[in-house]
Design a protein around this motif. Structure first.
Motif, short mmCIF file in Angstrom:
data_model
loop_
_atom_site.label_atom_id
_atom_site.label_comp_id
_atom_site.label_asym_id
_atom_site.label_seq_id
_atom_site.Cartn_x
_atom_site.Cartn_y
_atom_site.Cartn_z
N ALA A 62 38.92 62.31 88.98
CA ALA A 62 39.84 61.21 89.32
C ALA A 62 40.44 60.58 88.07
O ALA A 62 41.53 60.01 88.11
CB ALA A 62 39.11 60.15 90.14
N SER A 270 49.75 59.08 88.70
CA SER A 270 48.37 58.70 88.42
C SER A 270 47.38 59.47 89.31
O SER A 270 47.48 59.44 90.53
CB SER A 270 48.20 57.20 88.67
N THR A 271 46.44 60.15 88.66
CA THR A 271 45.44 60.92 89.41
C THR A 271 44.62 60.02 90.32
O THR A 271 44.42 60.31 91.50
CB THR A 271 44.47 61.63 88.44
N ILE A 272 44.15 58.92 89.77
CA ILE A 272 43.22 58.08 90.52
C ILE A 272 43.94 57.35 91.66
O ILE A 272 43.42 57.27 92.78
CB ILE A 272 42.44 57.11 89.61
#
Lengths: 400, 400
Positions: A62, A270-272
């Motif tokens: 994440a 954004s991954t998270i």
């Protein structure tokens, strides 16, 4: 100083709305100027659980880089949702995750526009889109509209007589700034025309799910047989804008260009944030959340329109939005909405003057009102203040 | 199909590295190809606390739209940190928060470049920057380098004889791809030159804080008296990349242009990500976290270089990075790193061939190795495999 900026910077100014919003930040101002969702509806408790869960389940992934196209489970959710809400027939492979739909607008400009190319748009149209496109130095042609959106006969006239049209930008559902929606017949005619002329279309649909009444209409994307429609969606209005997550849905040859552009622009969303929003959709019912938003906004729209009816002077026209966030007011043509706005601020109420929604300028007698971001009592009080200011100007001018 | 893309799309391809990374995703491949930080160092437990805290303290604001410039407390943290680490003397007002420093690169292109303008860069230079700039159709002139980075005599020759130079792009600290660092004397000479010619400079500094040995050197920005240096920083390498947060630091007239461009491109960076990273810096010691990263990477660098010394054939040269993530290998000029890479993949080891780091092409006998993303034992095993492949090619070719 010898620094030379690119030519595009000459025409690029900050958004007038964002500058205006600074003036309306005082707590005593009742502002109908922004386009903000109601923060009291944000799923804060749910996101506390979700953010912990995402970090517990696979925190290392994440917080790491990931693919440019976006997190696969989120793209699947988006595709499913579009198929159910917008009547499309797509898969996750047709989706690129972006930073809000605003980034999709910038990418559309980057992918399609050379200096001097022509963009068609509704008159008026969304200021943020016009600003995004301006960076690529196009010319705008405004297609005339009526209460049912873009007028197809006018569009055809322009299509048949204009060179270098590279794209058409439209918001068929609860348009920003007017709140207007195109009926089905117009959508059909529009698709006929773009198929005939083979012009790419940017269908911007941030508000489509926020329908308070009447029947859902099929998206242009769902009617598109030739892969000409590029659909932009966002979580900002149906969930919350703070994550800055939206998406672009397009046919493979076009989407690939958007992916290349995304890579050079900022690598990936954004991954998270992507994992959190995806997890929310795994665990909670986004439809239920949207229903909650709609029920609140519907009441606010009704309150605003009712109070306008009671307190606005004669001689004004305004739209009746069946959904979305905005209504649009037309003043008698001799009045200037910017001038009136100065007086409004003295009386602690604010709107957005309409001039900047017309890319080629010249129209000063409109303003946009937002009803999603103010509580009920402030809507009534603010519209009363606004009505009083408007009366002053209408009387003054008719006495002059 | 009549769809016409913009001219810029002809030259725009996906990053070769990102495509390559797909081939190296098989678990049996030991990949030195990426530039990923070590995920085992991400502060997962801390961020679980932080994300809950941010939503508890002011969840409604954290999930709402916010200013284009960025979250003020985060911009203060960034300014403080730059003043302490990079010897600048700036305030939060000099900072714009971006989606990683990659977005600062795109914005630099957008703000400065018209078609045909000239960008100077180190030869070789960071592929992602070259790709970002390419969207604005510049010409690249590669300034020759040696083991101490850009050669100032060569730079001056180019500056004094070339028209339409709009910006100079450099990575003076632990450069990507070479791992090289400019000594102080070169920095001073560089500043002299850019002040004389008044050319804006993009100082890209993602790795500066990751110094394993030797003295910290002042950033170009700290030596910049004329406001010519645009400094790009990022949390991706000192914290984690998943939030996609970086920043641009520039003098007011330039920063204002970047802010306008940010507004049109995607309105703002993620509100909640900004608040989370800022809160981390309120509560935890980022310096301490960076020390942890450095101690791990230092060991990995040492292991990689030691194993290279032991297993690589004679006749290869490679850099000794005092920090950062990469070393750069030069093969004898008759060898092609792409060709060798195919053989490497057969042996389950990977690097990035160097050709794409030269914007004007022509150099095929280099490759980049990353040591931050593989555990110690895999570094040793991977370099051994690589050494064996290289030996094959060196022997084969010398017998040919």
């Amino acid at each position: 100083m010898a620094i030379k900026f690119a030519s595009r910077m000459k025409g690029l100014k900050g958004s007038e709305i964002r500058e205006l919003l600074k003036l309306t930040e005082k707590p005593e101002v009742i502002s109908f100027a922004g386009g903000l969702p109601a923060p009291e509806l944000f799923p804060i408790e749910e996101m506390k659980k979700i953010s912990t869960l995402v970090l517990e389940e696979d925190g290392a992934s994440a917080l790491q880089y990931s693919t440019t196209e976006g997190f696969e489970p989120l793209r699947e959710h988006i595709a499913d949702r579009m198929n159910s809400k917008s009547k499309t027939n797509i898969t996750k492979d047709d989706i690129l995750v972006t930073n809000g739909s605003q980034q999709g607008l910038d990418f559309a400009g980057k992918v399609f526009l050379d200096e001097g190319d022509v963009v068609l748009c509704e008159s008026p149209s969304y200021l943020g889109a016009l600003n995004a496109f301006k960076a690529y130095l196009p010319k705008f042609i405004e297609v005339p509209t009526d209460n049912n959106g873009m007028i197809m006969e006018e569009l055809e006239k322009i299509l048949s007589t204009t060179e270098r049209i590279k794209m058409i930008y439209v918001i068929p559902d609860f348009q920003n700034p007017t709140g207007r929606t195109w009926p089905l017949e117009r959508r059909k005619k529009f698709i006929e025309l773009i198929e005939k002329y083979e012009i790419p279309v940017i269908e911007d649909n941030p508000y489509g799910e926020l329908r308070f009444e009447g029947d859902n209409l099929p998206s242009l994307k769902s009617m598109d047989k030739k892969g000409l429609v590029i659909y932009l969606g966002t979580f900002s209005k149906i969930f919350c804008p703070g994550y800055r997550l939206g998406w672009t849905c397009a046919s493979p040859a076009i989407l690939q260009k958007f992916v290349f552009v995304k890579q050079g622009s900022d690598l990936q969303a954004s991954t998270i944030s992507q994992r959190e929003v995806s997890k929310f959709m795994d665990i909670y019912d986004l439809d239920e959340h949207v229903e909650k938003i709609k029920s609140v906004y519907r009441v606010r729209r009704d309150l605003m329109l009712q109070t306008m009816k009671e307190t606005f002077p004669e001689g004004l026209e305004y739209t009746y939005p069946e959904g979305g966030l905005f209504t649009w007011v037309e003043l008698p043509s001799h009045l200037d909405a910017k001038e009136i706005m100065a007086k409004c601020l003295e009386n602690d109420v604010a709107y957005v003057p309409g001039a900047s929604f017309f890319p080629n300028g010249g129209k000063t007698n409109h303003f946009r009102l937002n009803y999603s971001n103010m509580p009920d009592d402030k809507i009534v009080e603010g519209i009363k203040r606004l009505g009083a200011v408007l009366k002053e100007f209408m009387v003054e001018k008719s006495n002059a």
